[in-house]
Design an enzyme around this catalytic site. Sequence first.
Site, mmCIF file in Angstrom:
data_model
loop_
_atom_site.group_PDB
_atom_site.id
_atom_site.type_symbol
_atom_site.label_atom_id
_atom_site.label_comp_id
_atom_site.label_asym_id
_atom_site.label_seq_id
_atom_site.Cartn_x
_atom_site.Cartn_y
_atom_site.Cartn_z
ATOM 1 N N CYS A 270 -0.624 -1.591 6.812
ATOM 2 C CA CYS A 270 -1.546 -1.078 7.837
ATOM 3 C C CYS A 270 -2.469 -2.187 8.342
ATOM 4 O O CYS A 270 -2.010 -3.103 9.002
ATOM 5 C CB CYS A 270 -2.303 0.140 7.309
ATOM 6 N N HIS B 83 1.794 3.914 5.522
ATOM 7 C CA HIS B 83 1.343 3.719 4.139
ATOM 8 C C HIS B 83 2.456 4.041 3.142
ATOM 9 O O HIS B 83 2.642 5.200 2.777
ATOM 10 C CB HIS B 83 0.117 4.592 3.856
ATOM 11 N N GLU C 39 2.477 3.588 0.116
ATOM 12 C CA GLU C 39 1.941 3.934 -1.205
ATOM 13 C C GLU C 39 1.633 5.408 -1.349
ATOM 14 O O GLU C 39 1.424 5.883 -2.466
ATOM 15 C CB GLU C 39 0.685 3.093 -1.495
HETATM 16 N N1 LIG Z 1 -5.337 2.423 7.435
HETATM 17 C C1 LIG Z 1 -5.629 1.274 8.006
HETATM 18 O O1 LIG Z 1 -5.478 0.199 7.438
HETATM 19 C C2 LIG Z 1 -6.217 1.378 9.384
HETATM 20 C C3 LIG Z 1 -6.377 0.049 10.029
HETATM 21 C C4 LIG Z 1 -7.259 0.116 11.272
HETATM 22 N N2 LIG Z 1 -8.607 0.468 10.862
HETATM 23 C C5 LIG Z 1 -6.705 1.153 12.246
HETATM 24 O O2 LIG Z 1 -7.289 2.186 12.431
HETATM 25 O O3 LIG Z 1 -5.673 0.925 12.852
#
Ligand SMILES: NC(=O)CC[C@H](N)C(=O)O
Length: 510
Positions: free
Chosen positions: A79, A167, A169
């Site tokens: 992410c 994600h 995970e």
């Molecule tokens: N879950 C994250 O790592 C989000 C990354 C960043 N803050 C976004 O909104 O895209």
Amino acid sequence: MQDTILILDFGSQYTQLIARRVRELNIYSEIHPWDKCPEITENIKGVILSGSPFSVRDEKAPNIDLSNIKGKVPLLGVCFGAQYMAHNYGGEVAASNTREYGRANIVEHDLENELMQGVPQKSQVWMSHGDSIKSLPNDFYTIASTEDVKNAAYAVKNEKTYGIQFHPEVYHSTDGSTMIYNFVVNISGCAQDWTPDAFVDSTVDDLKKKLGNDRVILGLSGGVDSSVAATILHQAIGDNLYCIFVNNGLLRKNEYEQVLESYKGMGLNVKGVDASEQFYAALKGLTDPEEKRKAIGKVFVDVFDQESKLVDQAKWLGQGTIYPDVIESVSVTGGPSQTIKSHHNVGGLPDYMKLKVVEPLKLLFKDEVRRVGKSLGISPAILGRHPFPGPGLGIRILGEVTADKVKILQEVDAIFINELKTAGLYDEVWQAGAIFLPVNTVGVMGDERTYENAVALRAVTSTDGMTADWCHLPYEVLGKISNKIINQVKGINRVTYDISSKPPATIEWE
Ligand SMILES: NC(=O)CC[C@H](N)C(=O)O
Ligand SMILES: Nc1ncnc2c1ncn2[C@@H]1O[C@H](COP(=O)(O)OP(=O)(O)OP(=O)(O)O)[C@@H](O)[C@H]1O
Ligand SMILES: O=c1[nH]c(=O)c2[nH+]cn([C@@H]3O[C@H](COP(=O)(O)O)[C@@H](O)[C@H]3O)c2[nH]1
Ligand SMILES: [Mg+2]
């Protein structure tokens, strides 16, 4: 040296989950804040960059120099981590038209790519982002896309560097564990040898070297963490370990005797100290939860201090500290988080005690502690115990604590816990207990008016105590428990059940 995956934390709420996923593969992983990146030693086989509440476009966003890592050690950005590399090496990251939270499916992916091995078509993934990677730097190429996100995962030519926008995970990314396996085993080449047995062997060796012939004292509570810590220390130094179990007068019914009894078969050197009166005296007149907690903590320290003086030449204090207690996470609001409750820990010893601290479990999560305990041969009865707070019933009796109220609550609690066991529900519940309420209510028993105390029952499900939900116990079981309590415990004429989750409530009432 143990093969290790280094996780650099940018403040994501899921960072600990990444560590757990890696550890579930019997590979050791460590979390460090991004701005305290340790030296990349040879045992660090791969690095994972976590997500973050920051946008890479924020001025204050974390900004890490990856020149010692990227292209040199296998690297996976998740992410924010993926966005960070794309942004920093010449790609474009911008706010998405629609923010993406929740379920998505991979519509196309590069089955040849080593990160995607074994990931089926249409695999479900979990998104949580407001930015997206609009274009990739030159040497980067897409290896997975969803309907809305073209660059859902990427790789870098001639390098073991990867990025994943979703994600892997979280549980809802159904093939996330496969991708993590691909990264840590196939790409990083970690050996899957970090097992409970191996942990015990290497920890016992380390403790032997570290402690030599020194004496160690340890506060034993009958709980999981201190029991496992004691057993592993005992394997290393035998009778140089002195365990002290304090009866603070706030334990469960018969717990003092039972715990002392249950340790007998384990060969541990345990001394029980009954300090109930000291605790009651310190609690006299106190009603404020924080004042009560502090008073209990202080008597613990005093008792411990007295007892440790009786052990000639004790140099060390053993503690059952576990990983969640020590992980230094990136604090997103800056500044230390607010104190909700002062947790009692015998660890807060004053400087004059001059003991060094030894914490053999400080790298383990709670379920890992239980597995290590199993490998040490500790009985399931101890390993399966619900957590019980150090200040005990003292923080479950609202208002002033007295010996009489303790007695009443012990009876109520014993009925509750026994009935959970009888109904086969004890192991499904993460923690349960009863609370003595500082109110009297009117009842009628045998045509006579009563004006007695009410109690609340609390049973929660949780994985780590950080968040929790109230247990949906069957009505019949609750009914039976309530009946028994009101019929058998003198002084109680009303039973209520707590149906609050954490947050916004907490597990304990004080
Ligand atoms: N879950 C994250 O790592 C989000 C990354 C960043 N803050 C976004 O909104 O895209
Ligand atoms: N009655 C007690 N006597 C001596 N030491 C205690 C007592 N209660 C708590 N402690 C010490 O305080 C530490 C923290 O307590 P805590 O309840 O967090 O852990 P635990 O009791 O070991 O495990 P669990 O979380 O399963 O209850 C314990 O590990 C133990 O060293
Ligand atoms: O050793 C402890 N000393 C304490 O002072 C303490 N206070 C709460 N707890 C336990 O921590 C978990 C979370 O509790 P709360 O939701 O009430 O904060 C639950 O498992 C609580 O029982 C304590 N444990
Ligand atoms: Mg405990």
